[in-house]
Scaffold this motif. Structure first.
Motif, PDB file in Angstrom:
ATOM      1  N   LEU A   1      -1.159   7.163  13.381  1.00 43.23           N
ATOM      2  CA  LEU A   1      -0.949   5.857  12.754  1.00 43.23           C
ATOM      3  C   LEU A   1       0.409   5.281  13.152  1.00 43.23           C
ATOM      4  N   ALA A   2       1.451   6.098  13.076  1.00 43.59           N
ATOM      5  CA  ALA A   2       2.800   5.629  13.427  1.00 43.59           C
ATOM      6  C   ALA A   2       2.862   5.223  14.899  1.00 43.59           C
ATOM      7  N   ALA A   3       2.280   6.027  15.772  1.00 47.18           N
ATOM      8  CA  ALA A   3       2.312   5.730  17.208  1.00 47.18           C
ATOM      9  C   ALA A   3       1.570   4.435  17.539  1.00 47.18           C
ATOM     10  N   ALA A   4       0.563   4.106  16.729  1.00 41.90           N
ATOM     11  CA  ALA A   4      -0.226   2.895  16.957  1.00 41.90           C
ATOM     12  C   ALA A   4       0.356   1.670  16.237  1.00 41.90           C
ATOM     13  N   SER A   5       1.464   1.838  15.537  1.00 41.88           N
ATOM     14  CA  SER A   5       2.068   0.751  14.746  1.00 41.88           C
ATOM     15  C   SER A   5       3.384   0.330  15.373  1.00 41.88           C
ATOM     16  N   ARG A   6       3.560  -0.950  15.555  1.00 44.16           N
ATOM     17  CA  ARG A   6       4.811  -1.474  16.110  1.00 44.16           C
ATOM     18  C   ARG A   6       5.854  -1.622  15.002  1.00 44.16           C
ATOM     19  N   ALA A   7       7.107  -1.342  15.362  1.00 43.65           N
ATOM     20  CA  ALA A   7       8.210  -1.565  14.426  1.00 43.65           C
ATOM     21  C   ALA A   7       8.291  -3.061  14.119  1.00 43.65           C
ATOM     22  N   PHE A   8       8.791  -3.387  12.938  1.00 47.21           N
ATOM     23  CA  PHE A   8       8.911  -4.777  12.516  1.00 47.21           C
ATOM     24  C   PHE A   8      10.027  -4.874  11.481  1.00 47.21           C
ATOM     25  N   ALA A   9      10.287  -6.066  11.012  1.00 47.51           N
ATOM     26  CA  ALA A   9      11.326  -6.274   9.996  1.00 47.51           C
ATOM     27  C   ALA A   9      10.722  -6.961   8.777  1.00 47.51           C
TER      28      ALA A   9
ATOM     29  N   PRO B   1       5.720  -9.551   1.392  1.00 45.87           N
ATOM     30  CA  PRO B   1       4.635  -8.787   2.019  1.00 45.87           C
ATOM     31  C   PRO B   1       4.173  -9.411   3.344  1.00 45.87           C
ATOM     32  N   GLU B   2       4.943  -9.172   4.382  1.00 41.87           N
ATOM     33  CA  GLU B   2       4.629  -9.683   5.716  1.00 41.87           C
ATOM     34  C   GLU B   2       3.296  -9.103   6.193  1.00 41.87           C
ATOM     35  N   PRO B   3       2.580  -9.817   7.076  1.00 39.15           N
ATOM     36  CA  PRO B   3       1.309  -9.296   7.596  1.00 39.15           C
ATOM     37  C   PRO B   3       1.434  -7.908   8.221  1.00 39.15           C
ATOM     38  N   ALA B   4       2.528  -7.625   8.922  1.00 35.28           N
ATOM     39  CA  ALA B   4       2.688  -6.301   9.532  1.00 35.28           C
ATOM     40  C   ALA B   4       2.733  -5.203   8.466  1.00 35.28           C
ATOM     41  N   LEU B   5       3.348  -5.486   7.318  1.00 36.07           N
ATOM     42  CA  LEU B   5       3.417  -4.509   6.234  1.00 36.07           C
ATOM     43  C   LEU B   5       2.049  -4.332   5.581  1.00 36.07           C
ATOM     44  N   THR B   6       1.380  -5.422   5.272  1.00 33.38           N
ATOM     45  CA  THR B   6       0.074  -5.298   4.617  1.00 33.38           C
ATOM     46  C   THR B   6      -0.938  -4.616   5.545  1.00 33.38           C
ATOM     47  N   ASP B   7      -0.803  -4.847   6.859  1.00 37.01           N
ATOM     48  CA  ASP B   7      -1.675  -4.175   7.815  1.00 37.01           C
ATOM     49  C   ASP B   7      -1.387  -2.674   7.850  1.00 37.01           C
ATOM     50  N   LEU B   8      -0.102  -2.289   7.907  1.00 38.56           N
ATOM     51  CA  LEU B   8       0.266  -0.875   7.905  1.00 38.56           C
ATOM     52  C   LEU B   8      -0.226  -0.201   6.629  1.00 38.56           C
ATOM     53  N   HIS B   9      -0.056  -0.862   5.506  1.00 31.83           N
ATOM     54  CA  HIS B   9      -0.489  -0.337   4.216  1.00 31.83           C
ATOM     55  C   HIS B   9      -2.005  -0.119   4.209  1.00 31.83           C
TER      56      HIS B   9
END
Length: 171
Positions: free
Chosen positions: A59-67, A90-98
């Motif tokens: 999951l981590a390897a498939a997720s891009r870092a964001f702010a 709740p940015e889209p990148a966070l809700t997607d990771l969650h």
């Protein structure tokens, strides 16, 4: 062991958030323990937690870092709350990771918590409810890794069991 999955707060941001004034009396969270919880796992056997590691690494390897943006600190979950916390937009990148994390956990048989996801960084646990006015930010929180933490029963601070870096953002 009692554990959870979280995004660690960088040392630089932890120092900054440690200077945000809050109501008294409160029990401040140590800078090294600041985090944004993505999933609370509760009491689990260590072998079971370790069985999640390959899926979490993937999951981590498939997720891009964001702010993330933390617009303010204040009573949590709202006026009259017993926590002082920095709210997280709740940015889209966070809700997607969650959401992707919970798919991994559901496959492992973890029942999702019924409460809605309210992203925040707890700064202090208060002795009583507060209606103190929020303190305006904003602060920027880099999200560069995912970690499994143990919450010792003695309350002596969290212990990182394993941490995985997120993929670097595209240039």
């Amino acid at each position: 062991m009692r554990c959870f999955i979280a995004v660690p707060v960088s040392a630089t941001l932890a120092v900054t958030l440690g200077q945000v004034p809050g109501p008294d009396p409160g029990r401040t969270v140590a800078a090294a323990d600041l985090h944004l919880t993505l999933a609370f796992l509760g009491e689990r056997r260590e072998a079971w937690v370790r069985s999640l590691w390959p899926s979490l690494a993937e999951l981590a390897a498939a997720s891009r870092a964001f702010a993330l943006t933390l617009p303010e600190a204040g009573p949590f979950p709202g006026p009259g709350g017993r926590f002082w916390a920095a709210r997280v937009t709740p940015e889209p990148a966070l809700t997607d990771l969650h959401a992707r994390l919970w798919r991994v956990l559901a496959a492992a048989g973890v029942e999702r918590e019924p409460r809605p996801f309210l992203p925040h960084v707890t700064l202090a646990r208060l002795g009583r409810p507060t209606r103190a006015a929020p303190v305006a930010g904003p602060w920027q929180m880099p999200v560069t890794s995912l970690a499994v933490h143990e919450s010792p029963p003695d309350g002596g601070g969290y212990r990182v069991l394993r941490e995985w870096p997120l993929a670097r953002p595209r240039p």
